[in-house]
Design a protein around this motif. Structure first.
Motif, mmCIF file in Angstrom:
data_model
loop_
_atom_site.group_PDB
_atom_site.id
_atom_site.type_symbol
_atom_site.label_atom_id
_atom_site.label_comp_id
_atom_site.label_asym_id
_atom_site.label_seq_id
_atom_site.Cartn_x
_atom_site.Cartn_y
_atom_site.Cartn_z
ATOM 1 N N THR A 95 0.073 5.698 6.245
ATOM 2 C CA THR A 95 -0.553 4.565 5.562
ATOM 3 C C THR A 95 -0.641 3.364 6.498
ATOM 4 O O THR A 95 -1.652 2.649 6.536
ATOM 5 N N ALA A 96 0.410 3.143 7.272
ATOM 6 C CA ALA A 96 0.428 2.015 8.203
ATOM 7 C C ALA A 96 -0.641 2.152 9.286
ATOM 8 O O ALA A 96 -1.273 1.166 9.667
ATOM 9 N N VAL B 239 1.412 -5.837 9.736
ATOM 10 C CA VAL B 239 1.727 -4.617 8.989
ATOM 11 C C VAL B 239 3.192 -4.219 9.186
ATOM 12 O O VAL B 239 3.693 -4.186 10.310
ATOM 13 N N PHE C 213 0.840 -1.204 0.000
ATOM 14 C CA PHE C 213 0.000 0.000 0.000
ATOM 15 C C PHE C 213 0.876 1.255 0.000
ATOM 16 O O PHE C 213 1.903 1.311 0.683
ATOM 17 N N VAL D 288 -5.529 1.957 0.953
ATOM 18 C CA VAL D 288 -6.001 0.960 1.930
ATOM 19 C C VAL D 288 -7.523 0.968 1.992
ATOM 20 O O VAL D 288 -8.172 -0.086 1.918
ATOM 21 N N ALA E 289 -3.738 0.939 7.821
ATOM 22 C CA ALA E 289 -3.717 -0.511 7.611
ATOM 23 C C ALA E 289 -3.854 -1.285 8.923
ATOM 24 O O ALA E 289 -4.532 -2.320 8.975
ATOM 25 N N VAL F 268 9.558 0.304 -0.369
ATOM 26 C CA VAL F 268 8.460 -0.649 -0.142
ATOM 27 C C VAL F 268 8.791 -1.992 -0.804
ATOM 28 O O VAL F 268 8.587 -3.064 -0.214
ATOM 29 N N CYS G 98 3.672 -1.001 3.974
ATOM 30 C CA CYS G 98 3.178 0.365 3.759
ATOM 31 C C CYS G 98 4.336 1.327 3.521
ATOM 32 O O CYS G 98 5.415 1.181 4.080
ATOM 33 N N ILE H 71 6.343 -1.284 7.843
ATOM 34 C CA ILE H 71 6.571 0.024 7.241
ATOM 35 C C ILE H 71 7.919 0.001 6.526
ATOM 36 O O ILE H 71 8.920 -0.484 7.065
#
Length: 226
Positions: free
Chosen positions: A190-191, A201, A163, A169, A194, A212, A185, A203
């Motif tokens: 973003t994390a 998850v 993501f 997400v 998520a 990523v 992420c 990062i």
């Protein structure tokens, strides 16, 4: 192993994952509007995404001479700003971190102009304006791009999902269920989105697409060797 990438990669990025089977599905659509012009000097400009930079300068061709002090979120955003000839005074990992840093700077310089111009998208979060308001800083928002959800229902079971934005997400979850597979992420914001739905998850080490891709290799290779 199969990886879902929730955006389209370029050839160089795709080549970083040649040992994996990729499915690239854009979960959001970005549009930049028309005729956004900056005619006056912007003393303090804040860019919290690469898309805001693309909109203001690449799409709408605004003059960089109008922009004085620049703050931004993410290394990709910083890179794009520097590529067009702008110097970045401060780069942060997310909007909250940037807001805290700005608040600290404003508090140390009582004579500074307590006003920022924020170039952002329609789905931006409220962390930055709320923290600025708490510190007596006026925020003028310029919505310079629009993000639309483009959810796609997927039947494949993936070994990992990548993501690149909170909106990605949210769009994914409109048509698909969360699972316990690794989710990688691009950054903390973003994390945070998520983590509310996924159990596993991670990062990336920095806020770039390439980071990523390196992180998903690290995670999947580690799981394989356990």
């Amino acid at each position: 192993m199969k990886i879902l990438v929730t955006k389209k990669l370029n050839t160089e990025q795709r080549n970083l994952l040649t040992d994996f089977e990729l499915e690239e599905v854009s979960m959001i659509d970005i549009s930049f509007g028309e005729n956004f012009k900056v005619e006056e000097k912007v003393e303090i400009a804040v860019f919290t995404s690469a898309n805001s930079v693309r909109s203001v300068f690449s799409v709408h061709k605004n003059n960089i001479a109008h922009f004085d002090t620049i703050y931004c979120v993410g290394q990709k955003t910083k890179y794009l700003l520097e590529e067009i000839g702008l110097q970045v005074a401060l780069v942060a990992n997310n909007a909250m971190e940037l807001a805290d840093a700005l608040a600290d700077r404003f508090s140390k310089d009582e004579n500074s102009l307590k006003e920022i111009s924020w170039f952002c998208g329609n789905l931006r979060n409220n962390d930055l304006p709320e923290i600025m308001a708490e510190n007596g800083v006026l925020v003028t928002e310029y919505l310079v791009y629009e993000t639309k959800y483009v959810p796609v229902k997927l039947e494949t079971i993936f070994d990992a999902i990548l993501f690149f934005s909170p909106s990605g997400v949210r769009s994914y979850l409109k048509e698909n269920k969360s699972n316990s597979k690794p989710v990688i992420c691009i950054g903390a914001t973003t994390a945070i989105e998520a983590i509310q739905n996924f159990d596993n998850v991670y990062i990336a080490d920095d806020t770039s697409v390439e980071s990523v891709l390196e992180k998903v290799k690290e995670v999947l290779n580690s799981e394989e060797n356990e």
